[in-house]
Design a protein around this motif. Structure first.
Motif, mmCIF file in Angstrom:
data_model
loop_
_atom_site.group_PDB
_atom_site.id
_atom_site.type_symbol
_atom_site.label_atom_id
_atom_site.label_comp_id
_atom_site.label_asym_id
_atom_site.label_seq_id
_atom_site.Cartn_x
_atom_site.Cartn_y
_atom_site.Cartn_z
ATOM 1 N N ALA A 13 30.276 31.066 47.011
ATOM 2 C CA ALA A 13 30.240 29.619 46.796
ATOM 3 C C ALA A 13 31.652 29.112 47.020
ATOM 4 N N TYR A 14 31.779 27.945 47.650
ATOM 5 C CA TYR A 14 33.130 27.385 47.794
ATOM 6 C C TYR A 14 33.126 25.870 47.847
ATOM 7 N N ASP A 15 34.243 25.346 47.363
ATOM 8 C CA ASP A 15 34.564 23.922 47.473
ATOM 9 C C ASP A 15 35.368 23.791 48.758
ATOM 10 N N THR A 17 36.791 21.320 50.176
ATOM 11 C CA THR A 17 37.741 20.199 50.265
ATOM 12 C C THR A 17 39.093 20.583 50.860
ATOM 13 N N ASP A 18 39.663 21.675 50.359
ATOM 14 C CA ASP A 18 41.032 22.010 50.749
ATOM 15 C C ASP A 18 41.124 23.000 51.905
ATOM 16 N N HIS A 60 30.900 22.160 51.855
ATOM 17 C CA HIS A 60 30.834 23.088 50.725
ATOM 18 C C HIS A 60 29.717 24.121 50.914
ATOM 19 N N ALA A 61 29.752 25.168 50.086
ATOM 20 C CA ALA A 61 28.669 26.155 50.108
ATOM 21 C C ALA A 61 28.316 26.560 48.687
ATOM 22 N N LEU A 62 27.015 26.575 48.395
ATOM 23 C CA LEU A 62 26.539 27.133 47.130
ATOM 24 C C LEU A 62 26.216 28.600 47.304
ATOM 25 N N GLN A 80 33.503 42.835 43.697
ATOM 26 C CA GLN A 80 33.272 41.423 43.334
ATOM 27 C C GLN A 80 34.362 40.934 42.377
ATOM 28 N N ASN A 84 37.244 38.090 43.130
ATOM 29 C CA ASN A 84 37.362 36.856 42.344
ATOM 30 C C ASN A 84 38.725 36.730 41.675
ATOM 31 N N ALA A 89 40.545 29.819 43.138
ATOM 32 C CA ALA A 89 39.422 29.452 42.271
ATOM 33 C C ALA A 89 38.379 28.604 43.004
ATOM 34 N N SER A 90 38.752 28.041 44.148
ATOM 35 C CA SER A 90 37.823 27.210 44.921
ATOM 36 C C SER A 90 36.875 28.051 45.778
ATOM 37 N N ARG A 92 34.399 31.512 45.212
ATOM 38 C CA ARG A 92 33.910 32.545 44.286
ATOM 39 C C ARG A 92 32.928 33.459 45.003
ATOM 40 N N VAL A 93 33.009 34.742 44.685
ATOM 41 C CA VAL A 93 32.046 35.715 45.193
ATOM 42 C C VAL A 93 30.937 35.828 44.155
ATOM 43 N N LEU A 94 29.746 35.324 44.493
ATOM 44 C CA LEU A 94 28.623 35.325 43.552
ATOM 45 C C LEU A 94 27.966 36.694 43.505
#
Lengths: 258, 258
Positions: A13-15, A17-18, A60-62, A80, A84, A89-90, A92-94
């Protein structure tokens, strides 16, 4: 583990934005680059994990999926946890799983689902601004639903593909034939609280395809285009026939199936 | 409206991630600077809106209050709408009201409430990472609650004030006497889902005071400090007696009362 090592399936998952999108680029932060660097810091191997598809800057990705081969033996839970700790922090390995040796995040994918989120109220929270497109014009949701349904099935989506100078770049899959034909299984709009959400599931997506579909459906919603015009736009097979590209921040890759 | 114009009370929410705090600084994006620029673009007047207090870089606000005088006559709803069009999406004006001429966002404030949010689980969503401090160590919540209760009442908070070279900078209110005495009305920890939230209401707060309180309470939670030690830390009146400064991203200014 054989001599070649294990094949890994990583769910992320990632934000966005940056980041300058998924794909590694010189001197720019990218998801693929950050993941590659984190793996190098952990196991000392320089690999380029392959994603199920590229996501653009700000998308973004969920649950993006990536795959790579690693020689080092490492228990999945440890990989994992270490990733992490090492990643920003933007990102994450789910999940980190050992996959069959033939598994490839992009080639093995059978379908993908995206969501596009539009905030429909006066005052969009500053904490939602990176994760939705705020749009408070009146929209004809019924017409948008009719328009969205017209892309279901197998179509040539040339009209909704980015006008990239390099033809290959148009396609998420540079190794595939340069075909613009994709199969869409589901395509619908739903209102959930103050979010209007477009959900689309398909065999694959061309570069900018979801954002171009959303931009065109919004033209229908505003009454600038008839819902029935979608069939004509598909038939035209030229980017100029469709509407504008919706902003990246509303788009989420939510699921990849294998 | 008299000759001096109207006195305005603006209530703002903002995502502090991309700003160098509230206070205007040369060549750095700040909330105060963005607000001042937006007002200038709308009414052509160069004013510096006064906030209820400074928030540091990365600190968020659900309801910061600012005040300023404007000569231009403009209906409140129009000023709010124009500001929200002109400001970045990470700053929203929740309310624009005409206030009595003596109203001052900082001097008139009678109490303020802050929240500090700690994410308590294995995997902090990348979409929460800017808005919480992820901390998955075991914490003794009962001890932290006892510690938090000890700061309620009137105390000299020198031990929890930033070691700023300029004494005035220690205080949110540069025009007040350089006193380190503040009155805390409420100070408590609550678990809400996977967020551990510290809520504190007081007459005012010194620079870094909430983050230094949280850092010290976390030392108590980890067993490095007895809950009863808070009284001794207050009595010591020196910054070195207390714990570390918790990261800015978990802190929200949530309410200002007048």
């Amino acid at each position: 583990m054989d001599e070649k090592g294990e094949n890994w399936k990583l769910t992320l998952a990632y934000d966005g934005t940056d980041f300058h999108g998924w794909q590694v680029q010189p001197n720019q932060p990218t998801i693929q680059g950050e993941l590659s660097d984190a793996i190098y810091r952990i196991v000392g191997e320089r690999v380029l994990p392959q994603g199920s598809g590229r996501t653009d800057a700000g998308v973004h990705a969920l649950a993006q999926v990536a795959s790579c081969l690693l020689a080092a033996p490492i228990p999945p839970a440890n990989l994992q946890r270490a990733l992490n700790r090492s990643l920003p922090a933007s990102i994450r390995v789910l999940a980190a799983e050992i996959a069959p040796i033939g598994f490839h995040a992009r080639h093995s994918a059978t379908s993908k689902t995206y969501e596009y989120r539009i905030f429909r109220d006066d005052l969009c929270s500053p904490f939602l601004a990176r994760y939705a497109y705020a749009l408070n014009w009146p929209l004809d949701l019924e017409a948008m639903t009719l328009a969205a349904a017209q892309v279901i099935g197998e179509h040539d989506f040339s009209s909704f593909a980015a006008n990239d100078p390099d033809r290959n770049v148009r396609d998420e899959n540079p190794n595939s034939q340069p075909s613009f034909v994709r199969t869409i299984h589901n395509s619908s709009w739903d209102m959930e609280g103050n979010l209007l959400i477009y959900r689309v599931t398909g065999s694959g997506f061309l570069h900018h395809m979801v954002r171009n579909l959303v931009g065109t459906f919004l033209d229908v919603g505003r009454g600038n285009l008839a819902a029935a015009a979608i069939a004509e736009i598909l038939a035209a097979k030229t980017r100029s026939a469709a509407g504008s590209t919706a902003p990246a921040r509303g788009l989420f890759l939510v699921d990849v199936r294998y």
